[in-house]
Scaffold this active site. Structure first.
Site, PDB file in Angstrom:
ATOM      1  CE  LYS A  80      29.536  15.981  49.162  1.00 34.71           C
ATOM      2  NZ  LYS A  80      30.274  15.823  50.541  1.00 34.71           N
ATOM      3  CD  GLN A  88      32.588  18.692  51.493  1.00 35.66           C
ATOM      4  OE1 GLN A  88      31.570  17.979  50.878  1.00 35.66           O
ATOM      5  NE2 GLN A  88      34.132  17.889  51.507  1.00 35.66           N
ATOM      6  CG  ASP A 109      30.262  13.013  54.735  1.00 39.82           C
ATOM      7  OD1 ASP A 109      29.350  12.112  54.138  1.00 39.82           O
ATOM      8  OD2 ASP A 109      30.695  13.683  54.915  1.00 39.82           O
TER       9      ASP A 109
END
Ligand code: NAD
Length: 307
Positions: free
Chosen positions: A68, A112, A135
Site C-alpha cells: 500500500k 491493517q 477502507d
C-alpha cells in the site's frame, strides 16, 4: 467439486472466456490518480495523505502494508503509517487515530487487520472519522451504501464494480449471484450490484446446493476462500465470473502458488469473461484504497470529484 447441472451448462464458449485484466486496469487507474494528484497538489498546497496503522509482526500484513505504501508513492500520496509492537495498548491506538482524525495532512486512515490478540478492531474502526475511512468499512459508510448515498465504499467490492464497468458489463437487469456473505466483501458487493439494478442472490456456507444457485448467474462473484469451490459445471454458459478468493496452495509441487475460488480452466471454458488470480481483483483493491484517499482529499478541500 463434482456436480451435475443442466446439460446446456456443458456448452463451451469458443476460445474460452475473455480474461479481465485487473492488473492492467489498476495500472491505468493509478496513472489517472497520479495525474489528478499532480494537478491538485500545487493548488491545495499539499498532496493527499494516507495513514496505515499496523500492530505486531504478521508477515502477510507487513507485506500488504508495504504494498500500500509503494502504491501511495507511485501516485504521489504521502504516507503517515505507524507500526506498533504487538504489545501496544488499545488506548494508544485509539489516541493515535484521534490524533490522525485531527491532522489536516491526513485524508485517509486504516487499521491493517488482523490485529494481535486482545485488541478490539471494531472499536478502532468506530474511532476513525467516517470521512477519512479509507477502507469504507465504518458503519456510517456501510449505512450510506445501504441507503444508496455517496460515501467512501469498501475497496474490494468497489474494485469488482470497476472491473465490470471497464468490461462494459452493465449489471442492470442481470441475475448476479454472490457467494460469501462477509462484511468485507459479500454483503457490500451484493448491495453495490443491487444499486446497479441487478437481481441479486446471495449464497453462503449454509446454502445446500451451491451449484444449483451459481448456474443461474449472469454475473457470478465468488468470495469465500476455498480453492476450486466453483467449477465449470456450476457456471452458466456466457456468465461473467469474478474471483475474489485468494488461496495459497500448500501441497508439494504447488510451491505456495496463489489460486482463487474458481476452478480456473473449467470456468474459463464456459464463461464469457473471468478474472484471474493473481492479477484480477487483488490489484484493484489497493487501487480503490488510493481512490478513496484522493476522493476524501478532494471532498475535504472542496474540489468536485467524479460520481
Ligand atoms: P470470510 O471468511 O469472512 O467469509 C467467507 C464467506 O464464505 C462466508 O460468508 C461463508 O458463509 C462463505 N462460505 C464458506 N464456505 C462456503 C461454502 N462451502 N460455500 C459457500 N459459501 C461458503 O472471508 P472474506 O474476508 O469475505 O474473504 C473471502 C476470500 O476473498 C478470501 O479468500 C480472501 O482472502 C479473499 N479476499 C480477497 C481480496 C482481494 O483483494 N482480492 C480482498 C478481501 C478478501
Amino acid at each position: 467439486m463434482t456436480s451435475v447441472y443442466p446439460p446446456e451448462n456443458s456448452a463451451r464458449v469458443a476460445g474460452g472466456a475473455k480474461i479481465l485484466d485487473g492488473k492492467g486496469l489498476a495500472r491505468r487507474l493509478q496513472q489517472q490518480l497520479q495525474q489528478t494528484v499532480d494537478k491538485l497538489a500545487p493548488q491545495v498546497g499539499r498532496p493527499p495523505g494516507l495513514a496505515v496503522l499496523m500492530a505486531g509482526d504478521n508477515p502477510a500484513s507487513a507485506a500488504y502494508v508495504r504494498n500500500k505504501e509503494l502504491a501511495c508513492e507511485r501516485v504521489g500520496i504521502a504516507s503517515f503509517g505507524e507500526h506498533f509492537p504487538a504489545t501496544v495498548s488499545q488506548r494508544e491506538l485509539q489516541e493515535t487515530i484521534e490524533r490522525l482524525n485531527r491532522d489536516d495532512r491526513v485524508d485517509g486512515i486504516l487499521v491493517q487487520l488482523p490485529l494481535p490478540n486482545g485488541l478490539d478492531d471494531r472499536e478502532l474502526l468506530l474511532a476513525i472519522d467516517p470521512d477519512k475511512d479509507a477502507d469504507g468499512l465504518h458503519p456510517i459508510n456501510l449505512g450510506r451504501l445501504m441507503r444508496g448515498e455517496p460515501g467512501l465504499r469498501s475497496c474490494t467490492p468497489a474494485g469488482v464494480m470497476e472491473i465490470l464497468k471497464d468490461a462494459n458489463v452493465d449489471p442492470s437487469g442481470k441475475h448476479a449471484v454472490v457467494v460469501g456473505r462477509s462484511l468485507l466483501v459479500g454483503k457490500p458487493i451484493s448491495l453495490m450490484l443491487l444499486g446497479a439494478n441487478a437481481t441479486v442472490t446471495m449464497a453462503h456456507s449454509r446454502t445446500p446446493d451451491l451449484g444449483a444457485v451459481t448456474c443461474t448467474a449472469d454475473i457470478l462473484v465468488v468470495a469465500v476462500g476455498k480453492p476450486a469451490l466453483v467449477d465449470g459445471s456450476m457456471v452458466k454458459p456466457g456468465a461473467v465470473a469474478i474471483d475474489v478468493g485468494i488461496n495459497r496452495l500448500a501441497a508439494a509441487g504447488d510451491r505456495g502458488r496463489l489460486v482463487g475460488d474458481l476452478e480456473f480452466d473449467s470456468v474459463r471454458a464456459i464463461a464469457s469473461a473471468i478474472t484471474p488470480v493473481p492479477g484480477g481483483v487483488g490489484p484493484m483493491t489497493v487501487t480503490m484504497l488510493l481512490e478513496n484517499t484522493v476522493r476524501s482529499y478532494c471532498q475535504r478541500c472542496g474540489i468536485e470529484t467524479r460520481a
